[in-house]
Design a protein around this motif. Structure first.
Motif, short mmCIF file in Angstrom:
data_model
loop_
_atom_site.label_atom_id
_atom_site.label_comp_id
_atom_site.label_asym_id
_atom_site.label_seq_id
_atom_site.Cartn_x
_atom_site.Cartn_y
_atom_site.Cartn_z
N LEU A 17 1.04 -1.33 -0.40
CA LEU A 17 0.44 -0.32 -0.06
C LEU A 17 0.95 0.91 0.16
CD1 LEU A 17 -2.93 -1.24 2.63
CD2 LEU A 17 -2.99 -0.43 0.61
N LEU A 18 1.69 1.54 1.14
CA LEU A 18 2.40 2.04 0.95
C LEU A 18 3.71 2.69 -0.60
CD1 LEU A 18 4.53 2.23 4.14
CD2 LEU A 18 2.67 3.77 3.24
N MET A 19 4.31 1.33 -1.42
CA MET A 19 4.50 1.60 -2.85
C MET A 19 3.22 2.12 -3.45
SD MET A 19 6.75 -1.89 -2.32
CE MET A 19 6.72 -2.12 -4.05
N LEU A 20 2.43 2.22 -3.68
CA LEU A 20 0.69 2.44 -4.71
C LEU A 20 1.19 3.57 -4.11
CD1 LEU A 20 -1.54 -0.39 -4.73
CD2 LEU A 20 -0.35 0.73 -6.06
N ALA A 21 1.14 4.31 -3.01
CA ALA A 21 0.45 5.65 -2.99
C ALA A 21 2.12 6.11 -3.33
CB ALA A 21 0.60 6.05 -1.08
N ILE A 22 2.62 5.92 -2.83
CA ILE A 22 4.13 6.52 -3.55
C ILE A 22 3.63 7.10 -5.08
CG2 ILE A 22 6.55 6.32 -4.06
CD1 ILE A 22 6.80 5.56 -1.41
N LEU A 23 3.56 5.63 -5.75
CA LEU A 23 3.80 5.79 -7.27
C LEU A 23 2.36 6.99 -7.60
CD1 LEU A 23 4.10 4.13 -9.78
CD2 LEU A 23 2.62 2.43 -9.76
N PHE A 24 1.42 6.76 -6.96
CA PHE A 24 0.40 7.43 -7.57
C PHE A 24 0.26 8.89 -7.26
CE2 PHE A 24 -2.54 3.71 -7.37
CZ PHE A 24 -2.61 4.26 -8.41
N LEU A 25 1.26 9.27 -6.19
CA LEU A 25 1.18 10.81 -5.57
C LEU A 25 3.08 10.85 -6.81
CD1 LEU A 25 1.53 10.67 -1.38
CD2 LEU A 25 0.71 12.18 -3.31
N THR A 26 3.63 10.65 -7.17
CA THR A 26 4.50 10.81 -8.21
C THR A 26 3.85 10.94 -9.53
OG1 THR A 26 6.72 8.98 -6.81
CG2 THR A 26 6.81 9.83 -9.35
N LEU A 27 3.16 10.31 -10.06
CA LEU A 27 2.45 10.31 -11.29
C LEU A 27 1.52 11.73 -10.81
CD1 LEU A 27 1.14 6.96 -12.25
CD2 LEU A 27 2.89 7.95 -13.56
N PHE A 28 1.19 11.90 -9.81
CA PHE A 28 0.44 13.17 -9.87
C PHE A 28 1.05 14.51 -9.79
CE2 PHE A 28 -1.30 16.60 -6.89
CZ PHE A 28 -2.58 16.87 -7.72
N THR A 29 2.17 13.73 -9.48
CA THR A 29 3.43 15.17 -9.37
C THR A 29 3.58 15.89 -10.84
OG1 THR A 29 3.44 15.33 -7.57
CG2 THR A 29 5.66 16.48 -8.02
N VAL A 30 4.08 14.26 -11.26
CA VAL A 30 4.87 14.50 -12.63
C VAL A 30 3.61 14.99 -13.71
CG1 VAL A 30 5.51 13.02 -15.13
CG2 VAL A 30 6.62 13.47 -11.85
N LYS A 31 2.60 15.05 -13.34
CA LYS A 31 1.56 15.54 -13.88
C LYS A 31 1.27 16.73 -14.13
CE LYS A 31 0.10 12.36 -17.00
NZ LYS A 31 -0.16 12.40 -18.59
N LYS A 32 1.16 17.11 -12.63
CA LYS A 32 1.04 18.61 -12.78
C LYS A 32 2.08 19.55 -13.26
CE LYS A 32 -0.42 21.66 -8.25
NZ LYS A 32 -1.18 21.56 -7.06
N SER A 33 3.42 18.71 -12.95
CA SER A 33 4.33 19.91 -12.77
C SER A 33 4.66 20.01 -15.22
CB SER A 33 5.42 19.01 -12.57
OG SER A 33 6.25 18.02 -13.40
N GLU A 34 3.24 19.08 -15.41
CA GLU A 34 4.25 19.07 -16.85
C GLU A 34 2.98 20.42 -17.37
OE1 GLU A 34 3.21 15.57 -18.43
OE2 GLU A 34 4.90 14.55 -18.01
N ARG A 35 1.66 19.68 -16.63
CA ARG A 35 0.81 21.20 -17.10
C ARG A 35 0.94 22.75 -16.34
NH1 ARG A 35 -4.58 18.99 -14.00
NH2 ARG A 35 -2.98 17.45 -13.04
N SER A 36 1.87 22.58 -15.62
CA SER A 36 2.46 24.38 -15.69
C SER A 36 3.37 24.90 -16.08
CB SER A 36 1.97 24.91 -14.01
OG SER A 36 3.15 24.41 -13.51
#
Length: 132
Positions: A17-36
């Motif tokens: 569960l911790l690894m999945l949480a880290i994966l989702f946070l990483t993907l969210f951060t990358v997508k957000k940085s690509e958008r701005s």
């Protein structure tokens, strides 16, 4: 089931569960940085593939020095936060949809001053540089 097996299963589940949480946070951060970029959405800044057709005669494909009878044939410079191609009479003939903010500072400075182009071959090279 042994007490050791249930503890290991619980430990494996928590780690998963911790690894999945880290994966989702990483993907969210990358997508957000690509958008701005500079606080603006990249959708409005996205450059598109564009084709500019310039007729090149056989004389223009030689490696000789450019024709010096005219001072220059075109000027490539900033136009409404995009790249504009102007003829020698300073009339806009084409706009390249590459946003100026996506370019390095040195290129932005060159485009603000204007790049004087002497031959079609040189113009094609500059267009290729800015459209990829």
């Amino acid at each position: 089931m042994k007490k050791e097996d249930s503890a290991f299963t619980l430990y494996a589940a928590v780690c998963s569960l911790l690894m999945l949480a880290i994966l989702f946070l990483t993907l969210f951060t990358v997508k957000k940085s690509e958008r701005s970029i500079d606080g603006q959405e990249t959708d409005t800044l996205a450059s598109q593939t564009e084709y500019v057709y310039v007729y090149v005669s056989p004389e223009d494909t030689s490696d000789d020095a450019p024709d010096t009878s005219a001072t220059y044939g075109w000027i490539v410079r900033e136009h409404e936060e995009r790249i504009g191609i102007f003829n020698a009479d300073n009339v806009l003939i084409h706009v390249i949809e590459t946003h100026i903010k996506t370019l390095p500072v040195a290129d932005r400075d060159l485009l603000r001053e204007g790049i004087k182009v002497n031959s079609r071959k040189e113009l094609l090279a500059i267009i290729e540089d800015y459209t990829g």
